[in-house]
Design a protein around this motif. Structure first.
Motif, PDB file in Angstrom:
ATOM      1  N   THR A 132     109.876 -15.217  44.637  1.00 51.28           N
ATOM      2  CA  THR A 132     109.936 -16.537  45.401  1.00 51.28           C
ATOM      3  C   THR A 132     108.612 -16.917  45.715  1.00 51.28           C
ATOM      4  N   THR A 158     103.100 -11.815  57.115  1.00 46.67           N
ATOM      5  CA  THR A 158     103.207 -10.661  57.034  1.00 46.67           C
ATOM      6  C   THR A 158     104.483 -10.078  56.442  1.00 46.67           C
ATOM      7  N   GLY A 160     107.791 -10.487  53.447  1.00 49.32           N
ATOM      8  CA  GLY A 160     107.795 -10.281  52.101  1.00 49.32           C
ATOM      9  C   GLY A 160     107.317 -11.272  51.329  1.00 49.32           C
ATOM     10  N   VAL A 161     108.005 -12.530  51.480  1.00 51.87           N
ATOM     11  CA  VAL A 161     107.619 -13.610  50.886  1.00 51.87           C
ATOM     12  C   VAL A 161     105.889 -14.066  51.172  1.00 51.87           C
ATOM     13  N   THR A 180     100.840 -15.779  61.310  1.00 46.03           N
ATOM     14  CA  THR A 180     101.849 -14.652  61.882  1.00 46.03           C
ATOM     15  C   THR A 180     102.056 -14.531  63.037  1.00 46.03           C
ATOM     16  N   GLY A 181     103.065 -13.937  63.675  1.00 44.24           N
ATOM     17  CA  GLY A 181     103.382 -13.563  64.918  1.00 44.24           C
ATOM     18  C   GLY A 181     102.868 -12.166  65.378  1.00 44.24           C
ATOM     19  N   LYS A 182     102.306 -11.538  64.310  1.00 45.60           N
ATOM     20  CA  LYS A 182     101.947 -10.139  64.565  1.00 45.60           C
ATOM     21  C   LYS A 182     100.316  -9.966  64.792  1.00 45.60           C
ATOM     22  N   ARG A 200     101.053 -17.558  65.141  1.00 42.35           N
ATOM     23  CA  ARG A 200     102.670 -18.305  64.901  1.00 42.35           C
ATOM     24  C   ARG A 200     102.889 -19.240  66.018  1.00 42.35           C
ATOM     25  N   SER A 244     111.027 -22.212  51.497  1.00 44.40           N
ATOM     26  CA  SER A 244     112.103 -21.139  51.033  1.00 44.40           C
ATOM     27  C   SER A 244     112.849 -20.447  52.105  1.00 44.40           C
ATOM     28  N   LEU A 246     114.315 -19.545  56.498  1.00 45.43           N
ATOM     29  CA  LEU A 246     114.805 -19.896  57.741  1.00 45.43           C
ATOM     30  C   LEU A 246     114.596 -18.623  58.584  1.00 45.43           C
ATOM     31  N   THR A 247     113.634 -17.889  58.613  1.00 42.03           N
ATOM     32  CA  THR A 247     113.550 -16.738  59.841  1.00 42.03           C
ATOM     33  C   THR A 247     112.985 -17.573  60.968  1.00 42.03           C
ATOM     34  N   ILE A 269     112.716 -24.355  47.365  1.00 36.05           N
ATOM     35  CA  ILE A 269     112.655 -23.098  46.342  1.00 36.05           C
ATOM     36  C   ILE A 269     113.822 -22.322  46.487  1.00 36.05           C
ATOM     37  N   SER A 271     115.629 -19.104  44.336  1.00 41.84           N
ATOM     38  CA  SER A 271     115.430 -18.178  43.435  1.00 41.84           C
ATOM     39  C   SER A 271     116.796 -17.645  43.086  1.00 41.84           C
ATOM     40  N   ILE A 315     113.928  -5.353  59.196  1.00 43.00           N
ATOM     41  CA  ILE A 315     113.847  -6.800  58.849  1.00 43.00           C
ATOM     42  C   ILE A 315     114.335  -7.910  59.519  1.00 43.00           C
TER      43      ILE A 315
HETATM   44  N1  NAP Z   1     115.248 -19.484  48.922  1.00 44.52           N
HETATM   45  C1  NAP Z   1     115.201 -18.455  48.242  1.00 44.52           C
HETATM   46  O1  NAP Z   1     115.515 -18.157  47.109  1.00 44.52           O
HETATM   47  C2  NAP Z   1     114.702 -17.236  49.076  1.00 44.52           C
HETATM   48  C3  NAP Z   1     114.176 -16.263  48.273  1.00 44.52           C
HETATM   49  C4  NAP Z   1     113.676 -15.059  49.371  1.00 44.52           C
HETATM   50  C5  NAP Z   1     113.644 -15.169  50.628  1.00 44.52           C
HETATM   51  N2  NAP Z   1     114.257 -16.472  51.182  1.00 44.52           N
HETATM   52  C6  NAP Z   1     114.159 -16.366  52.712  1.00 44.52           C
HETATM   53  O2  NAP Z   1     112.736 -16.541  52.998  1.00 44.52           O
HETATM   54  C7  NAP Z   1     112.792 -15.565  54.243  1.00 44.52           C
HETATM   55  C8  NAP Z   1     111.941 -14.566  54.462  1.00 44.52           C
HETATM   56  O3  NAP Z   1     112.345 -13.785  53.741  1.00 44.52           O
HETATM   57  P1  NAP Z   1     111.395 -12.240  53.654  1.00 44.52           P
HETATM   58  O4  NAP Z   1     112.176 -11.351  52.609  1.00 44.52           O
HETATM   59  O5  NAP Z   1     109.936 -12.514  53.204  1.00 44.52           O
HETATM   60  O6  NAP Z   1     111.691 -11.835  54.833  1.00 44.52           O
HETATM   61  P2  NAP Z   1     110.611 -10.953  55.909  1.00 44.52           P
HETATM   62  O7  NAP Z   1     109.911  -9.964  54.990  1.00 44.52           O
HETATM   63  O8  NAP Z   1     111.443 -10.724  57.066  1.00 44.52           O
HETATM   64  O9  NAP Z   1     109.605 -12.086  56.316  1.00 44.52           O
HETATM   65  C9  NAP Z   1     109.840 -12.954  57.136  1.00 44.52           C
HETATM   66  C10 NAP Z   1     108.780 -13.292  58.224  1.00 44.52           C
HETATM   67  O10 NAP Z   1     108.992 -14.348  59.065  1.00 44.52           O
HETATM   68  C11 NAP Z   1     108.316 -14.208  60.326  1.00 44.52           C
HETATM   69  N3  NAP Z   1     109.309 -14.585  61.226  1.00 44.52           N
HETATM   70  C12 NAP Z   1     110.471 -13.432  61.696  1.00 44.52           C
HETATM   71  N4  NAP Z   1     110.994 -14.038  62.665  1.00 44.52           N
HETATM   72  C13 NAP Z   1     110.449 -15.264  62.898  1.00 44.52           C
HETATM   73  C14 NAP Z   1     111.026 -15.885  64.036  1.00 44.52           C
HETATM   74  N5  NAP Z   1     111.765 -16.095  64.772  1.00 44.52           N
HETATM   75  N6  NAP Z   1     109.918 -17.261  64.124  1.00 44.52           N
HETATM   76  C15 NAP Z   1     109.028 -17.501  63.210  1.00 44.52           C
HETATM   77  N7  NAP Z   1     108.723 -16.512  62.238  1.00 44.52           N
HETATM   78  C16 NAP Z   1     109.411 -15.579  62.190  1.00 44.52           C
HETATM   79  C17 NAP Z   1     107.620 -12.760  60.198  1.00 44.52           C
HETATM   80  O11 NAP Z   1     106.266 -12.900  59.775  1.00 44.52           O
HETATM   81  P3  NAP Z   1     105.183 -12.868  60.725  1.00 44.52           P
HETATM   82  O12 NAP Z   1     105.300 -11.686  61.898  1.00 44.52           O
HETATM   83  O13 NAP Z   1     103.998 -12.551  60.085  1.00 44.52           O
HETATM   84  O14 NAP Z   1     105.116 -14.123  61.463  1.00 44.52           O
HETATM   85  C18 NAP Z   1     108.568 -12.116  59.278  1.00 44.52           C
HETATM   86  O15 NAP Z   1     107.657 -11.098  58.748  1.00 44.52           O
HETATM   87  C19 NAP Z   1     114.109 -15.642  54.726  1.00 44.52           C
HETATM   88  O16 NAP Z   1     114.777 -16.641  55.497  1.00 44.52           O
HETATM   89  C20 NAP Z   1     115.019 -15.322  53.375  1.00 44.52           C
HETATM   90  O17 NAP Z   1     116.408 -15.762  53.570  1.00 44.52           O
HETATM   91  C21 NAP Z   1     114.689 -17.237  50.411  1.00 44.52           C
END
Ligand code: NAP
Length: 330
Positions: A132, A158, A160-161, A180-182, A200, A244, A246-247, A269, A271, A315
């Protein structure tokens, strides 16, 4: 043949999640049977493993939207025993048994050969998240974003994406600003290539001004919600946001002004159903010019199948740094 898998079961109010032993008679239909070596944990897997999940469409289910390994057998002539393959998205881990398993049987149309230069482990260190990020970088560049046009920002940096996007963009010569929030992960983000790290809170702040000072040539945004509204307000003329995730929330409170006064582009985006021929092309780029530096050393940590339960909880709490790899043979 019997094998181990992490299985979700639901019957009325009864829900369970844990490792079970299955046989190949339990597998779902598909042309390609794969000895799964590695999977990885995505935010969607976190959602899938909840008792009340809107992601899983049937039970029992083996979650894990990503998998990579070696073909055991194939009734489709495009694949043969011993070949390295990677599968992400489609119905995998949602309504078709997925990657948290020693064995998977997958429809051939969902399978991509591992390109030269990318191991099964590296493919899963990327997984849907890294894929993604690559789609996001390509989308920005197709819309004219270049390093010369100014800084690019990555939200949720921080995650995955986010982490894979920071690394890819830095390698391509961009001045990357990581949000980042970290607060304690500055060193990690700088190691990936971030030139600046911002909080963040700055990105999630609400504002009643429809546009603000122009800061960004482009953005990779897996956070959504208030972050996307901020990005729209602060994007430079002609800039683009690759959205991509909605966290940070599902709703975007913005106005038309960034779009009609500054020509800002909001790029969706997706995937999961990205066409297979395009996937095969993009996997080849992920094996070469888009392959993040430090993928296995810095971005990924390893767990066994018995680590899935903890990893999906972590996660969902937004606490993962980089990518969690699942060694399906451990
Ligand atoms: N469209 C697609 O095809 C596609 C593909 C993959 C993923 N996604 C979506 O992309 C998002 C991220 O996926 P991921 O696998 O990268 O997840 P992830 O590893 O959990 O990363 C998400 C990051 O978002 C931040 N975050 C978490 N809670 C938050 C909050 N309440 N407010 C603001 N920021 C917050 C954190 O980063 P910091 O602590 O660094 O701020 C967290 O590490 C998800 O919503 C997932 O469903 C969509």
């Amino acid at each position: 043949m019997s094998f181990r898998a992490y299985v979700l079961k639901k019957d009325g109010d009864q829900f369970s999640a844990g490792i079970a032993t299955l046989t190949d008679d339990d597998l779902m239909p598909g042309e390609v049977t794969i000895a799964v070596e590695w999977s990885g944990v995505n935010y969607k897997d976190g959602l899938a493993c909840q008792r009340e999940s809107r992601v899983v469409r049937k039970y029992p289910m083996i979650p894990g939207v990503d998998l990579a390994g070696t073909v055991i057998s194939s009734t489709d002539s495009r694949f043969s025993a011993g070949q390295g393959v990677v599968v992400i998205g489609y119905d995998v881990g949602v309504s078709h048994f997925g990657g948290f398993s020693e064995v998977a049987r997958i429809p051939a149309d969902w399978v991509a050969a591992l390109p030269e230069g990318l191991s099964a482990k590296e493919a899963m260190a990327l997984g849907t998240a890294g894929f993604t990020a690559a789609m996001s970088v390509e989308a920005l560049e197709r819309h004219g974003v270049t390093p010369e046009r100014g800084p690019v920002i990555v939200t949720g940096a921080t995650g995955g994406v986010g982490s894979t996007a920071v690394s890819m963009l830095a390698q391509r010569g961009y001045h990357v600003v990581a949000s980042t929030g970290k607060a304690d992960e500055q060193a990690f983000l700088r190691e990936l290539g971030a030139a600046e790290v911002i909080s963040r809170e700055e990105v999630l702040a609400e504002s009643n001004r429809p546009i603000e000072a122009e800061r960004w040539a482009g953005a990779v945004d897996p956070v959504g919600g208030a972050a996307t509204a901020y990005l729209a307000r602060t994007m430079k003329y002609g800039g683009a946001i690759a959205l991509s995730g909605l966290t940070g929330g599902q709703s975007i409170n913005t106005t038309v002004y960034p779009f009609i006064l500054r020509g800002v582009n909001l790029l969706g985006i997706e995937s999961v159903f990205y066409p297979i021929e395009e996937r095969r092309r993009l996997w080849a780029r992920l094996a070469s010019d888009l392959k993040p530096k430090g993928l296995l050393d810095t971005i990924a940590v390893e767990r066994g199948l018995d680590g899935v339960g903890d990893a999906v909880e972590t996660i969902l709490r937004g606490k993962v740094r980089g990518r969690v790899l699942i060694n399906c043979r451990a």
